[in-house]
Motif scaffolding. Structure first.
Motif, PDB file in Angstrom:
ATOM      1  N   ASN A 123       0.430  -1.611   0.104  1.00 28.48           N
ATOM      2  CA  ASN A 123      -0.550   0.259   0.061  1.00 28.48           C
ATOM      3  C   ASN A 123       0.576   1.391   0.114  1.00 28.48           C
ATOM      4  O   ASN A 123       1.407   1.349   1.176  1.00 28.48           O
ATOM      5  CB  ASN A 123      -1.092  -0.288   1.267  1.00 28.48           C
ATOM      6  CG  ASN A 123      -2.073   0.730   0.996  1.00 28.48           C
ATOM      7  OD1 ASN A 123      -2.223   2.429   0.700  1.00 28.48           O
ATOM      8  ND2 ASN A 123      -2.904   0.501   1.404  1.00 28.48           N
ATOM      9  N   HIS A 128      -5.084   2.191  -1.081  1.00 31.15           N
ATOM     10  CA  HIS A 128      -5.108   1.209  -2.541  1.00 31.15           C
ATOM     11  C   HIS A 128      -4.056   0.448  -1.347  1.00 31.15           C
ATOM     12  O   HIS A 128      -2.212   0.346  -1.924  1.00 31.15           O
ATOM     13  CB  HIS A 128      -4.897   2.069  -3.531  1.00 31.15           C
ATOM     14  CG  HIS A 128      -5.174   0.577  -4.854  1.00 31.15           C
ATOM     15  ND1 HIS A 128      -5.560   0.092  -4.798  1.00 31.15           N
ATOM     16  CD2 HIS A 128      -3.936   1.024  -5.843  1.00 31.15           C
ATOM     17  CE1 HIS A 128      -5.707  -0.597  -5.923  1.00 31.15           C
ATOM     18  NE2 HIS A 128      -4.499  -0.115  -6.116  1.00 31.15           N
ATOM     19  N   PHE A 130      -2.304  -3.471  -3.399  1.00 25.29           N
ATOM     20  CA  PHE A 130      -1.576  -4.029  -4.296  1.00 25.29           C
ATOM     21  C   PHE A 130      -0.908  -5.297  -4.156  1.00 25.29           C
ATOM     22  O   PHE A 130      -0.706  -5.646  -3.168  1.00 25.29           O
ATOM     23  CB  PHE A 130      -0.589  -3.144  -6.042  1.00 25.29           C
ATOM     24  CG  PHE A 130       0.372  -2.514  -5.206  1.00 25.29           C
ATOM     25  CD1 PHE A 130       1.407  -3.520  -4.933  1.00 25.29           C
ATOM     26  CD2 PHE A 130      -0.320  -1.551  -4.276  1.00 25.29           C
ATOM     27  CE1 PHE A 130       2.449  -2.420  -4.201  1.00 25.29           C
ATOM     28  CE2 PHE A 130       1.127  -0.773  -3.719  1.00 25.29           C
ATOM     29  CZ  PHE A 130       2.528  -1.019  -3.520  1.00 25.29           C
ATOM     30  N   CYS A 132       2.356  -7.135  -4.597  1.00 21.27           N
ATOM     31  CA  CYS A 132       4.150  -7.483  -4.958  1.00 21.27           C
ATOM     32  C   CYS A 132       4.608  -8.926  -4.880  1.00 21.27           C
ATOM     33  O   CYS A 132       3.872  -9.570  -3.399  1.00 21.27           O
ATOM     34  CB  CYS A 132       4.796  -6.903  -3.762  1.00 21.27           C
ATOM     35  SG  CYS A 132       6.577  -6.832  -4.300  1.00 21.27           S
ATOM     36  N   ILE A 156       4.238  -6.484  -9.942  1.00 23.25           N
ATOM     37  CA  ILE A 156       3.456  -5.561  -9.307  1.00 23.25           C
ATOM     38  C   ILE A 156       1.604  -5.729  -9.654  1.00 23.25           C
ATOM     39  O   ILE A 156       1.755  -5.541 -10.559  1.00 23.25           O
ATOM     40  CB  ILE A 156       3.914  -4.623  -9.115  1.00 23.25           C
ATOM     41  CG1 ILE A 156       4.907  -3.545  -8.673  1.00 23.25           C
ATOM     42  CG2 ILE A 156       2.864  -3.151  -8.960  1.00 23.25           C
ATOM     43  CD1 ILE A 156       4.729  -4.273  -7.230  1.00 23.25           C
ATOM     44  N   ASN A 158      -2.012  -5.111 -10.019  1.00 21.60           N
ATOM     45  CA  ASN A 158      -2.694  -3.895  -8.943  1.00 21.60           C
ATOM     46  C   ASN A 158      -4.056  -3.821 -10.308  1.00 21.60           C
ATOM     47  O   ASN A 158      -4.339  -4.115 -11.141  1.00 21.60           O
ATOM     48  CB  ASN A 158      -1.893  -2.684  -9.970  1.00 21.60           C
ATOM     49  CG  ASN A 158      -1.824  -1.445  -9.317  1.00 21.60           C
ATOM     50  OD1 ASN A 158      -3.361  -1.702  -8.448  1.00 21.60           O
ATOM     51  ND2 ASN A 158      -1.418  -0.824  -8.957  1.00 21.60           N
ATOM     52  N   HIS A 161      -4.897   0.696 -12.242  1.00 18.51           N
ATOM     53  CA  HIS A 161      -3.226   1.099 -12.929  1.00 18.51           C
ATOM     54  C   HIS A 161      -3.611   2.524 -12.811  1.00 18.51           C
ATOM     55  O   HIS A 161      -1.656   2.885 -13.080  1.00 18.51           O
ATOM     56  CB  HIS A 161      -3.545   0.739 -14.366  1.00 18.51           C
ATOM     57  CG  HIS A 161      -3.264  -0.885 -15.093  1.00 18.51           C
ATOM     58  ND1 HIS A 161      -2.491  -1.045 -14.334  1.00 18.51           N
ATOM     59  CD2 HIS A 161      -4.515  -1.459 -15.398  1.00 18.51           C
ATOM     60  CE1 HIS A 161      -2.083  -2.563 -15.314  1.00 18.51           C
ATOM     61  NE2 HIS A 161      -3.756  -2.824 -14.785  1.00 18.51           N
ATOM     62  N   GLN A 164      -0.683   3.205  -9.689  1.00 16.13           N
ATOM     63  CA  GLN A 164       0.503   2.664  -8.787  1.00 16.13           C
ATOM     64  C   GLN A 164       1.647   2.509  -8.038  1.00 16.13           C
ATOM     65  O   GLN A 164       1.425   3.996  -7.930  1.00 16.13           O
ATOM     66  CB  GLN A 164       1.456   2.507 -10.366  1.00 16.13           C
ATOM     67  CG  GLN A 164       0.418   2.205 -11.480  1.00 16.13           C
ATOM     68  CD  GLN A 164       0.476   0.873 -11.943  1.00 16.13           C
ATOM     69  OE1 GLN A 164       0.835  -0.383 -10.340  1.00 16.13           O
ATOM     70  NE2 GLN A 164      -0.621   0.268 -12.459  1.00 16.13           N
ATOM     71  N   LEU A 197       4.728  -4.872 -14.027  1.00 14.66           N
ATOM     72  CA  LEU A 197       3.057  -4.338 -13.471  1.00 14.66           C
ATOM     73  C   LEU A 197       2.013  -4.682 -15.503  1.00 14.66           C
ATOM     74  O   LEU A 197       1.887  -3.955 -15.860  1.00 14.66           O
ATOM     75  CB  LEU A 197       4.028  -2.607 -13.902  1.00 14.66           C
ATOM     76  CG  LEU A 197       4.212  -1.997 -12.303  1.00 14.66           C
ATOM     77  CD1 LEU A 197       5.559  -1.690 -13.222  1.00 14.66           C
ATOM     78  CD2 LEU A 197       3.577  -1.050 -12.021  1.00 14.66           C
ATOM     79  N   CYS A 209     -10.084  -3.083  -3.263  1.00 12.32           N
ATOM     80  CA  CYS A 209      -8.877  -3.470  -3.420  1.00 12.32           C
ATOM     81  C   CYS A 209      -8.256  -4.546  -2.701  1.00 12.32           C
ATOM     82  O   CYS A 209      -7.477  -4.694  -3.033  1.00 12.32           O
ATOM     83  CB  CYS A 209      -7.739  -2.135  -3.202  1.00 12.32           C
ATOM     84  SG  CYS A 209      -8.008  -1.016  -2.057  1.00 12.32           S
TER      85      CYS A 209
END
Length: 284
Positions: A123, A128, A130, A132, A156, A158, A161, A164, A197, A209
């Motif tokens: 984060n 938000h 994502f 990893c 990554i 996500n 987009h 990022q 990504l 998310c």
């Protein structure tokens, strides 16, 4: 000095759930990944964020990823060498371990970078999440691979987009250095690490998310090598993006996560009930 605590029951936090007297104090559930020291601790106040339309907390996001990773390891003998799953705080590793990343793993557990895959939610904005995934970090360890090929890359994944992470490459390098616990890394290969990504299914709202890192991890672990080559562009998988990442399953993800957390709360309460002689708090 040490403390012992008695635990008092609270009323069920969510209407219609299966917990009757299962919530104990502020902490209602906890889940860690094999060999890690820091669990995802779910406090009673976090349970409201499991309802539709709510943003999940970092612990709930990490709880989902931990469960996905645990299920993967339980799926076949020998998988414990493949995967390490860490808490979302890993994205800011220097802060949450007080500068001591060795606290991430229990004594005697396989060191983090010796796995094929190291996964954790991140984060970068406070709002938000994502996913990893660091692929083959063990190739960077000089004592294990002094001059062989290095396959290390980072993904990554996500679901927004337009949000990022900032300076992802340097962030990944810093995390790798800290997780090495002082072991020598292949310096040039570390500096040249590629961070991908890839295009991913996009969430239809701003609040889901926290569900996507666990969902993306579960899909990735269904075929890690195939998804790695897909995400790095070496061999794209056939079919629409939504199908490749099984995006239709996200609709049920919040309900599944809620069930997991509530089941964990029941187990936690049962374990406390097993010991009926917990004394009142005192200090010595």
């Amino acid at each position: 000095m040490y403390w012992t605590f008695t635990h008092s029951r609270l009323a069920p936090p969510l209407s219609g759930n299966r917990i009757r007297d299962a919530v104990t104090g502020d902490l209602v559930a906890e889940l860690r990944f094999y060999g890690t020291t820091i669990p995802a601790d779910i406090a009673e106040e976090q349970l409201r964020t499991l309802e539709p339309g709510q943003w999940l907390t970092a612990d709930l996001c990490s709880f989902y990823c931990n469960e996905v990773g645990n299920a993967y390891l339980e799926g076949a003998p020998g998988r414990w060498e493949d995967l390490a799953v860490l808490h979302s705080r890993t994205w800011d590793l220097a802060h949450w371990t007080a500068g001591a990343p060795q606290r991430v793993r229990v004594p005697g557990a396989r060191q983090v970078l010796e796995h094929n895959y190291v996964a954790f939610p991140g984060n970068d904005t406070g709002s938000h999440f994502f996913l990893c995934i660091i692929i083959y970090p063990k190739d960077l360890l000089y004592d294990l691979n002094p001059n062989g090929p290095v396959r290390t890359v980072a993904l990554i994944l996500n679901s927004l987009h337009n949000m990022q992470p900032r300076d992802a490459k340097n962030k990944i390098k810093n995390i790798l250095m800290r997780l090495s616990n002082g072991r020598q890394l292949r310096e040039q290969e570390l500096q040249d690490i590629n961070v991908y990504l890839p295009m991913m299914p996009q969430q239809p709202n701003m609040y889901d998310c926290g569900l996507y890192p666990g969902h993306f991890l579960s899909v990735f672990l269904s075929a890690p090598e195939i998804y790695t080559t897909h995400c790095t562009g070496k061999s794209l998988m056939d079919g629409p993006l939504e199908s490749v990442w099984k995006h239709e399953r996200i609709e049920a993800a919040r309900g599944r996560l809620k069930s997991l957390v509530l089941a964990s709360a029941e187990i936690r309460q049962a374990s406390l009930d097993f010991n009926t002689d917990i004394p009142a708090p005192y200090a010595m």
